[in-house]
Scaffold this motif. Sequence first.
Motif, PDB file in Angstrom:
ATOM      1  N   ASP A  80    -128.353  -2.950 -27.447  1.00  0.00           N
ATOM      2  CA  ASP A  80    -127.054  -3.639 -27.450  1.00  0.00           C
ATOM      3  C   ASP A  80    -125.859  -2.705 -27.565  1.00  0.00           C
ATOM      4  N   GLN A  81    -126.127  -1.418 -27.755  1.00  0.00           N
ATOM      5  CA  GLN A  81    -124.983  -0.509 -27.911  1.00  0.00           C
ATOM      6  C   GLN A  81    -124.218  -0.397 -26.595  1.00  0.00           C
ATOM      7  N   GLU A  82    -122.914  -0.634 -26.698  1.00  0.00           N
ATOM      8  CA  GLU A  82    -122.107  -0.601 -25.473  1.00  0.00           C
ATOM      9  C   GLU A  82    -121.763   0.827 -25.051  1.00  0.00           C
ATOM     10  N   HIS A  83    -121.519   1.689 -26.065  1.00  0.00           N
ATOM     11  CA  HIS A  83    -121.229   3.088 -25.741  1.00  0.00           C
ATOM     12  C   HIS A  83    -122.487   3.791 -25.248  1.00  0.00           C
ATOM     13  N   SER A  84    -122.271   4.857 -24.541  1.00  0.00           N
ATOM     14  CA  SER A  84    -123.391   5.709 -24.149  1.00  0.00           C
ATOM     15  C   SER A  84    -124.085   6.221 -25.419  1.00  0.00           C
ATOM     16  N   THR A  85    -125.372   6.424 -25.334  1.00  0.00           N
ATOM     17  CA  THR A  85    -126.061   6.965 -26.518  1.00  0.00           C
ATOM     18  C   THR A  85    -126.005   8.502 -26.539  1.00  0.00           C
ATOM     19  N   ASP A  86    -125.191   9.070 -25.646  1.00  0.00           N
ATOM     20  CA  ASP A  86    -125.047  10.537 -25.642  1.00  0.00           C
ATOM     21  C   ASP A  86    -124.520  11.060 -26.981  1.00  0.00           C
ATOM     22  N   PHE A  87    -123.612  10.297 -27.573  1.00  0.00           N
ATOM     23  CA  PHE A  87    -123.064  10.710 -28.865  1.00  0.00           C
ATOM     24  C   PHE A  87    -124.007  10.374 -30.013  1.00  0.00           C
ATOM     25  N   GLY A  88    -124.983   9.544 -29.730  1.00  0.00           N
ATOM     26  CA  GLY A  88    -125.874   9.071 -30.773  1.00  0.00           C
ATOM     27  C   GLY A  88    -125.742   7.563 -30.890  1.00  0.00           C
ATOM     28  N   VAL A  89    -126.140   7.049 -32.024  1.00  0.00           N
ATOM     29  CA  VAL A  89    -126.122   5.600 -32.230  1.00  0.00           C
ATOM     30  C   VAL A  89    -125.034   5.268 -33.242  1.00  0.00           C
ATOM     31  N   CYS A  90    -124.267   4.232 -32.911  1.00  0.00           N
ATOM     32  CA  CYS A  90    -123.147   3.812 -33.746  1.00  0.00           C
ATOM     33  C   CYS A  90    -123.664   3.179 -35.037  1.00  0.00           C
ATOM     34  N   CYS A  91    -122.972   3.461 -36.150  1.00  0.00           N
ATOM     35  CA  CYS A  91    -123.454   2.977 -37.447  1.00  0.00           C
ATOM     36  C   CYS A  91    -123.600   1.449 -37.468  1.00  0.00           C
ATOM     37  N   GLY A  92    -122.717   0.743 -36.751  1.00  0.00           N
ATOM     38  CA  GLY A  92    -122.814  -0.718 -36.729  1.00  0.00           C
ATOM     39  C   GLY A  92    -124.138  -1.196 -36.146  1.00  0.00           C
ATOM     40  N   GLN A  93    -124.609  -0.470 -35.134  1.00  0.00           N
ATOM     41  CA  GLN A  93    -125.908  -0.796 -34.518  1.00  0.00           C
ATOM     42  C   GLN A  93    -127.053  -0.561 -35.508  1.00  0.00           C
ATOM     43  N   ILE A  94    -126.906   0.490 -36.278  1.00  0.00           N
ATOM     44  CA  ILE A  94    -127.966   0.808 -37.254  1.00  0.00           C
ATOM     45  C   ILE A  94    -127.966  -0.241 -38.373  1.00  0.00           C
ATOM     46  N   ASP A  95    -126.773  -0.652 -38.802  1.00  0.00           N
ATOM     47  CA  ASP A  95    -126.679  -1.732 -39.803  1.00  0.00           C
ATOM     48  C   ASP A  95    -127.450  -2.962 -39.327  1.00  0.00           C
ATOM     49  N   GLN A  96    -127.162  -3.362 -38.081  1.00  0.00           N
ATOM     50  CA  GLN A  96    -127.806  -4.564 -37.523  1.00  0.00           C
ATOM     51  C   GLN A  96    -129.327  -4.430 -37.473  1.00  0.00           C
ATOM     52  N   ARG A  97    -129.771  -3.277 -37.001  1.00  0.00           N
ATOM     53  CA  ARG A  97    -131.213  -3.055 -36.829  1.00  0.00           C
ATOM     54  C   ARG A  97    -131.924  -3.073 -38.175  1.00  0.00           C
ATOM     55  N   CYS A  98    -131.246  -2.548 -39.212  1.00  0.00           N
ATOM     56  CA  CYS A  98    -131.834  -2.528 -40.556  1.00  0.00           C
ATOM     57  C   CYS A  98    -131.835  -3.928 -41.172  1.00  0.00           C
ATOM     58  N   GLY A  99    -130.849  -4.730 -40.787  1.00  0.00           N
ATOM     59  CA  GLY A  99    -130.733  -6.044 -41.415  1.00  0.00           C
ATOM     60  C   GLY A  99    -130.319  -5.936 -42.875  1.00  0.00           C
ATOM     61  N   LEU A 100    -129.600  -4.878 -43.182  1.00  0.00           N
ATOM     62  CA  LEU A 100    -129.150  -4.644 -44.560  1.00  0.00           C
ATOM     63  C   LEU A 100    -127.631  -4.547 -44.546  1.00  0.00           C
ATOM     64  N   SER A 101    -127.035  -4.592 -45.712  1.00  0.00           N
ATOM     65  CA  SER A 101    -125.574  -4.537 -45.779  1.00  0.00           C
ATOM     66  C   SER A 101    -125.072  -3.186 -45.294  1.00  0.00           C
ATOM     67  N   GLN A 102    -123.827  -3.189 -44.853  1.00  0.00           N
ATOM     68  CA  GLN A 102    -123.201  -1.975 -44.351  1.00  0.00           C
ATOM     69  C   GLN A 102    -123.204  -0.866 -45.412  1.00  0.00           C
ATOM     70  N   SER A 103    -122.941  -1.255 -46.656  1.00  0.00           N
ATOM     71  CA  SER A 103    -122.838  -0.225 -47.703  1.00  0.00           C
ATOM     72  C   SER A 103    -124.210   0.385 -48.011  1.00  0.00           C
ATOM     73  N   THR A 104    -125.241  -0.447 -47.941  1.00  0.00           N
ATOM     74  CA  THR A 104    -126.596   0.071 -48.189  1.00  0.00           C
ATOM     75  C   THR A 104    -126.994   1.039 -47.076  1.00  0.00           C
ATOM     76  N   VAL A 105    -126.748   0.632 -45.837  1.00  0.00           N
ATOM     77  CA  VAL A 105    -127.118   1.484 -44.705  1.00  0.00           C
ATOM     78  C   VAL A 105    -126.290   2.762 -44.731  1.00  0.00           C
TER      79      VAL A 105
END
Lengths: 101, 101
Positions: free
Chosen positions: B34-59
């Motif tokens: 679902d990441q809209e940006h290219s993954t060349d820079f890596g993965v956006c923290c918001g995407q990682i939050d979603q994938r973890c299913g945990l709060s932003q602060s925990t991730v």
Amino acid sequence: MSTIDLDEIIKALAHPVRRDILNWLKDPATEFPDQEHSTDFGVCCGQIDQRCGLSQSTVSAHLATLHRAGLIRSQKVGQWHFYKRNEETIQAFLDTLGKEL
Amino acid sequence: MSTIDLDEIIKALAHPVRRDILNWLKDPATEFPDQEHSTDFGVCCGQIDQRCGLSQSTVSAHLATLHRAGLIRSQKVGQWHFYKRNEETIQAFLDTLGKEL
């Protein structure tokens, strides 16, 4: 131990003293020259206490953690407990970690 | 990071969510479709939050731990933080652990 518990092993390795103990047990005759018993059974807990320079209860807790993670084996001979590395688990852990990471 | 901090890395790996994040970052396009940006820079923290299913602060705390240990790199692009694996450190850690254990 047929399958390894990655979590338990990583936690066991997270303390430098426990990594030291595993390291010393690689070469018992050199690392524990004062042990009177043969090192065939492993290294006696009293020797490990001395080498660590920590209290018996602290070392005992470290050994229990390593044992629970499957990284060492213990054997009771007479009144003494002897410890050895569990090479199968150590190797299986390294293989698994190499794949998982 | 020229030398690795074995202690810091083992502690970082001692949490299964942090191992999951490292694993997902191996294959960003598949793991974060679902990441809209290219993954060349890596993965956006918001995407990682979603994938973890945990709060932003925990991730965020998990990512900080991985970053401090040198296991991931981060890059700020615009308002977003992107994360990638630091393959050099991961490999150096596996090599060191293989020798030390």
